[in-house]
Design a protein around this motif. Sequence first.
Motif, PDB file in Angstrom:
ATOM      1  N   ALA A  56       1.292  -1.534  -0.817  1.00 18.82           N
ATOM      2  CA  ALA A  56       0.010  -0.411   0.149  1.00 18.82           C
ATOM      3  C   ALA A  56       0.624   1.179   0.269  1.00 18.82           C
ATOM      4  O   ALA A  56       0.384   2.117   0.530  1.00 18.82           O
ATOM      5  N   ALA A  57       1.932   1.240  -0.316  1.00 27.81           N
ATOM      6  CA  ALA A  57       3.229   2.293  -0.808  1.00 27.81           C
ATOM      7  C   ALA A  57       2.418   3.284  -1.205  1.00 27.81           C
ATOM      8  O   ALA A  57       2.275   4.397  -1.548  1.00 27.81           O
ATOM      9  N   ARG A  61      -3.386   4.086  -0.320  1.00 32.76           N
ATOM     10  CA  ARG A  61      -3.078   4.312   0.620  1.00 32.76           C
ATOM     11  C   ARG A  61      -3.856   6.035   1.394  1.00 32.76           C
ATOM     12  O   ARG A  61      -4.031   6.554   2.081  1.00 32.76           O
ATOM     13  N   VAL A 177      -5.202   0.817   4.299  1.00 34.91           N
ATOM     14  CA  VAL A 177      -3.863   0.051   4.049  1.00 34.91           C
ATOM     15  C   VAL A 177      -4.276  -1.321   5.322  1.00 34.91           C
ATOM     16  O   VAL A 177      -3.843  -2.196   4.640  1.00 34.91           O
ATOM     17  N   ASP A 478       7.384   2.353   6.931  1.00 37.81           N
ATOM     18  CA  ASP A 478       6.614   0.479   6.704  1.00 37.81           C
ATOM     19  C   ASP A 478       5.879   1.195   7.885  1.00 37.81           C
ATOM     20  O   ASP A 478       4.718   1.121   8.304  1.00 37.81           O
ATOM     21  N   ASP A 481       3.600   4.817   8.731  1.00 41.64           N
ATOM     22  CA  ASP A 481       2.968   5.207   7.817  1.00 41.64           C
ATOM     23  C   ASP A 481       2.083   4.897   6.683  1.00 41.64           C
ATOM     24  O   ASP A 481       1.080   5.563   5.686  1.00 41.64           O
ATOM     25  N   ARG A 482       2.069   3.446   6.971  1.00 39.52           N
ATOM     26  CA  ARG A 482       1.549   2.345   6.412  1.00 39.52           C
ATOM     27  C   ARG A 482       0.583   1.750   7.080  1.00 39.52           C
ATOM     28  O   ARG A 482      -0.488   1.247   8.017  1.00 39.52           O
ATOM     29  N   ARG A 485      -1.086   5.209  11.236  1.00 39.82           N
ATOM     30  CA  ARG A 485      -0.680   6.226  10.258  1.00 39.82           C
ATOM     31  C   ARG A 485      -0.741   7.336  11.016  1.00 39.82           C
ATOM     32  O   ARG A 485      -1.694   8.473  10.819  1.00 39.82           O
TER      33      ARG A 485
END
Length: 508
Positions: A56-57, A61, A177, A478, A481-482, A485
């Motif tokens: 989900a980069a 997202r 995500v 990771d 940010d994923r 959040r």
Amino acid sequence: MTGALSPERRRRDLEEVAGSLVDVVVVGGGVTGAGVALDAAARGLSVVLLERTDLAAGTSRWSSKLVHGGLRYLAHGEIGLARESARERAVLMGTTAPHLVRRLPFLIPDAAGRDVSALGAVGGRLGDLVRLSVAGGRGSLPSTRRVDADEVGRLVPAVRPGRGGVVFWDGQLSDDVRLVVALVRTAAAQGARVLTGATVTAVDRTSTAALGSAEVHADVDGEALTLRARAVVNAAGVWASRLAPGIRLVPSRGSHLVLRADRLGSPSAALTVPLPGSRSRYVFALPQADGLVYLGITDEPVEGPVPDDDAQPSDAEVQQLLETVNQVLAEPLTRADLVGAYAGYRPLVLPESAGTGPGDATADLSRKHLLSWDGPVLTVVGGKLTTYRAMAEETVDAVVARLGGAARSTTARLPLIGAAPRPALDALPAPARLVARYGTDAPLVEELGPDVVVAGRPETVGELRFAVRAEGARTVADLLDRRTRFGLVPEDRARAVPVAEQVLAEEL
Ligand SMILES: Cc1cc2nc3c(=O)[nH]c(=O)nc-3n(C[C@H](O)[C@H](O)[C@H](O)COP(=O)(O)OP(=O)(O)OC[C@H]3O[C@@H](n4cnc5c(N)ncnc54)[C@H](O)[C@@H]3O)c2cc1C
């Protein structure tokens, strides 16, 4: 643990994949690639998913995190598309991911204009009819209704008082995500090999005819990786044309602003206000479970090639979102109320790239997704997060037809990892917030560390540990940010970095 994307599993997958021959290589670990990998693995195909950064980069997202029945499609008379969205929403809410999708009321206040809320009521009722016409739709959501001024005040306290409104219902993901991670873990549980940090650099099409397979070249952490695939699915989103130069995309940027929920009186409904001059485009203030509200969405054409870096909302978009929502608020929002902002690129497909002949390509532009073969490479691009499963089914049907098999899709009945019927989820011995993100894994996440990462935020240290042990997280980004959040509020992210670094040092 089933489908655990542990560091050991990654090492093993990398060793086994190098030089191997597989049925399908999927390029891209967004919702589209994740859905394809799951559908293919569940049919018994051997699958390798290669994602250049992390799960989900990309666009997946940066969505509005809605699983929606397609009210906007109805406004354009696209009943078929609205039915597909409503059907897929019912599959997600009823079978495959009840833990990740909640019911969310949407309020259209009369303060936006009585004609606006009246039109919203008509749209909402049409949406109800579509919902009732699809399997699993009945009982999945309450029906559209008018509400009085008191109820408006309870649902979104910040709206100018004194007038009623209309409420319709739709689905909201706890986090986009989380859907992608659940899909990839479920694919891994079905045997798919998953490598993040793996950029596909080329597919050698010349070798296909002779050997019945194509050579796929990738760069994994700076090292070359080569494997052979009988089919390659290019699910690289807005970057798809790099591997399939014939595909022409017209990406557009969609932006959201982030604010603290208390600034809108901690709403329990999504506030819905039409963009000035439009009858089908709305600005939504979407309440999240973590005390934030996302305010979106814009639609801005992007000129030139799409960069690898994340998109940023422009000044004009910030202005447009604030001005639109302020029309109905008692006390206008200002830029000082914003604690973050995010933007993503929509992978929209240009008509001419649909191919030249029957059987060569299928494109349904109203659905905004495209399936197109070029030698051994099948590109799938466009569509919506909500309809990822239907898109994946169609894609793998095309792969199976090409490879000469008969296996049919099972994903409409295959619960994702963490899924369980609502009563079972409600009975889990874990906080509701964790259940909404991890489903049946929530008690395990809780056990790994119930302490919060930083004061004033709900995320726990256990979530970070679980992300490394079971969800393929390898870096601070990771984690922050994923898998969580924090990154949506830069100030909070900065405070969380030392804890994330510590967890990585201990777990890797
Ligand atoms: C602002 C916004 C809001 C939206 N809101 C909603 C919503 O509420 N509901 C909804 O249903 N839909 C929504 N959508 C649509 C939805 O988000 C997208 O359709 C969907 O996420 C696209 O997913 P994807 O997997 O195709 O692309 P991506 O998520 O971008 O995935 C592509 C992946 O490919 C990887 N990649 C690229 N090149 C390579 C390579 N060479 N090798 C390996 N990997 C590579 C990238 O790193 C990336 O992870 C929204 C879209 C936007 C932009």
